[in-house]
Every structure is written in C-alpha cells, then in structure tokens.
Enzyme design. Structure first.
Site, PDB file in Angstrom:
ATOM      1  N   TYR A 166      44.850   4.644  13.295  1.00 56.12           N
ATOM      2  CA  TYR A 166      44.419   5.515  14.388  1.00 56.12           C
ATOM      3  C   TYR A 166      43.101   6.206  14.046  1.00 56.12           C
ATOM      4  CZ  TYR A 166      44.218   9.612  17.412  1.00 56.12           C
ATOM      5  OH  TYR A 166      43.795  10.589  18.291  1.00 56.12           O
ATOM      6  N   LYS A 170      39.423   5.999  15.944  1.00 58.45           N
ATOM      7  CA  LYS A 170      38.687   7.168  16.421  1.00 58.45           C
ATOM      8  C   LYS A 170      37.290   7.220  15.814  1.00 58.45           C
ATOM      9  CE  LYS A 170      40.587   7.775  19.337  1.00 58.45           C
ATOM     10  NZ  LYS A 170      40.340   8.170  20.740  1.00 58.45           N
ATOM     11  N   THR A 203      49.731  16.887  23.551  1.00 59.91           N
ATOM     12  CA  THR A 203      49.730  15.824  24.560  1.00 59.91           C
ATOM     13  C   THR A 203      50.867  14.855  24.254  1.00 59.91           C
ATOM     14  OG1 THR A 203      48.319  14.307  23.326  1.00 59.91           O
ATOM     15  CG2 THR A 203      47.220  16.040  24.602  1.00 59.91           C
TER      16      THR A 203
END
Length: 297
Positions: A166, A170, A203
């Site tokens: 991840y 990014k 989130t």
C-alpha cells in the site's frame, strides 16, 4: 469553497469515505459532478441522495473498474463526451488486500491505486484540455514517505506485506502527480497537477485488514483518526483553490500532518525525484499500453 457552477468534476471512488464527502461538497457548491465508481448501483444511490439533499444538483454516475483497462477505456469514452472536464480527482484506492497480480502483471495495490488512475488521466487528457483551467488532483497518503518502489518487481514476488505494498502504491501516486506537473511545465496550456493527502482519517479503509493489524487499525481509527469531512478538506482545497501552482501538495496542518485544516506541505525526496518520475512514467506506459499526449491503446 466559492461557487463552482459551470465546472465539471470527475471524482473516482465517490461512493464512500473521502470521495463521497468530496462529491457532496462539490455538488452543494453547484458543480457538475461525475461519480466515477466501480459499483454503479451504489453510485446511483449516492447520486439520488445528493439530488435529494441539494435540489437541482447536477450529479451523474460513470461506471469504472480501475483494475480493468477495458472498463477504464469505456468510462473515458463516456466521460470524454463532456464539453470539458475541469478537474479530475484521482481519489479511489484500496488497502490491506492479500497478494494478487493483475493480468498486466502488477500487484493489486499498485494496479488500482496508481496504474488505473494513470490510464484514466491519460485517456481523459483531451477532455481536460478543453477546459480553460484544467486540473488533476492525485490523492496520496503520508504513508508514501515509507514506500519503496521496485519497478523491476511490480508483481511483488519478494516477501509481501499489504502495508508495504500500500505504501509503495501511495509513493507511486505521489511520484506520478509530481512528474505530471514537471511535464506540463513546457505546455502552452498546461494541466495543473496538484497532490493532496487526508492525514489520518476514519474512512472505510480503516475497517480493512485481518488479524492483529486489522483490529489495531479499526480501534485506532475510532480513537485517533479525524472525520472523513476533515480528511476531505485537503483534496477539496487542491481541487478548487484558484491559484495553486503545479506540483503543490496539500495536507492537514496539525502535528505530524495527521489532522487539521489544509496547508501546503512537502513531498518526500523520493516523490520529488525526477529520475524516478521518468522511470515510473515509462513503466506505467508499458504496463497499461497507454501513452500520454496520444492516449492510444
């Protein structure tokens, strides 16, 4: 935000989290908002709710699966029928998924978070250039600072951890946004490429993952993360602030950049590296079969 009437925004990943808040606030300010989402049925629900909340809101759904190049091409063709796209917000993302490789040979985080947006941006270039002030907002993460990109092993055949993959994806987002800004400097009518990160925001991504790490993320998200409404502010600022220069990076102003209101911050040295930017650009073209400025497949 100022009134956004007469402007068209494309927001990827607009059915939940930061993307939903971003789409909602843009619609509330009068923008035409295209929800570029994988789940069209969920997108229709969101569009309907926004129209109910803001009578007269101009919101439509465009289905796109960022892991599927055929889907990206179809979506780009549909969106390309717009008179112009003023702002593309590359917001969608996945995290904490098990190792898998796409048919293009890329690990799934890199494929969805970077390569899908690279392809969509390239294919929407003509629609963006029809705008008098086109802009691309690439949403990255402060985790990009921990990422390492191995462009010779995009499938992650080495030891895999979802957090490392991840973070690498990014970093790819950050490198792409910075490289696009450099390339557009020589354009007579440049597309303004800016970047944003939401800090540490609660989130749906915080609900991902399994085992100890997954539990820790969920507990930490509830206790320490800021709301999606606060997390969306940097990308809303990046999308609508009139005088932002290409290459600008917007994040929260609080301690460690984890929370707070939008301010200009600095990308990591790796993200600003022009040689890494060139290499990622070339590798992305190879993996997607899509070239910037010609947008041919």
């Amino acid at each position: 935000m100022t009134d956004q009437q007469g402007r068209t925004f494309v927001v990827t990943g607009a059915t939940s989290g930061l993307g939903l808040v971003t789409a909602r606030e843009l619609a509330a300010c009068g923008a035409r908002v295209l929800l570029a989402v994988r789940d069209a049925a969920r997108g229709d629900e969101v569009a309907s709710s926004l129209r109910s909340a803001y009578p007269g809101a101009d919101v439509e759904v465009r289905q796109v699966d960022l892991l599927n190049l055929r889907s990206i091409r179809r979506a780009a063709e549909e969106i390309g029928e717009e008179e112009a796209v003023d702002v593309l917000i590359n917001n969608a993302g996945i995290s904490m998924v098990e190792h898998s490789v796409t048919e293009q040979g890329a690990e799934r985080h890199l494929a969805a978070n970077h390569l899908g947006h690279f392809a969509l941006t390239a294919l929407l270039e003509p629609a963006l250039r029809r705008s008098p002030a086109p802009r691309v907002v690439t949403v990255t993460s402060y985790m990009h600072e921990k990422g390492e990109l191995d462009l010779e092993d995009v499938a992650w055949r080495r030891r895999y951890t979802s957090m490392a993959a991840y973070s690498a994806s990014k970093l790819a987002n950050a490198v792409f946004g910075a490289e696009l800004a450099r390339r557009e400097q020589s354009s007579s009518a440049p597309i303004t490429s800016v970047l944003a990160h939401p800090g540490y925001s609660n989130t749906p991504m915080q609900k991902k993952g399994s085992g100890v790490i997954g539990i820790a993320m969920r507990v930490s998200g509830k206790l320490f993360a800021q709301s999606p409404e606060m997390g969306a502010l940097p990308q809303l600022f990046a999308a609508t602030e009139p005088d932002l220069a290409g290459g600008s990076y917007v994040g929260p102003d609080g301690r460690g950049g984890r929370s707070g209101h939008p301010t200009l911050v600095q990308l990591s040295a790796a993200a600003r590296d022009p040689e890494l930017g060139r290499r990622l650009w070339e590798r992305s073209q190879q993996l997607t079969g899509i070239r910037w400025h010609t947008a041919t497949v």
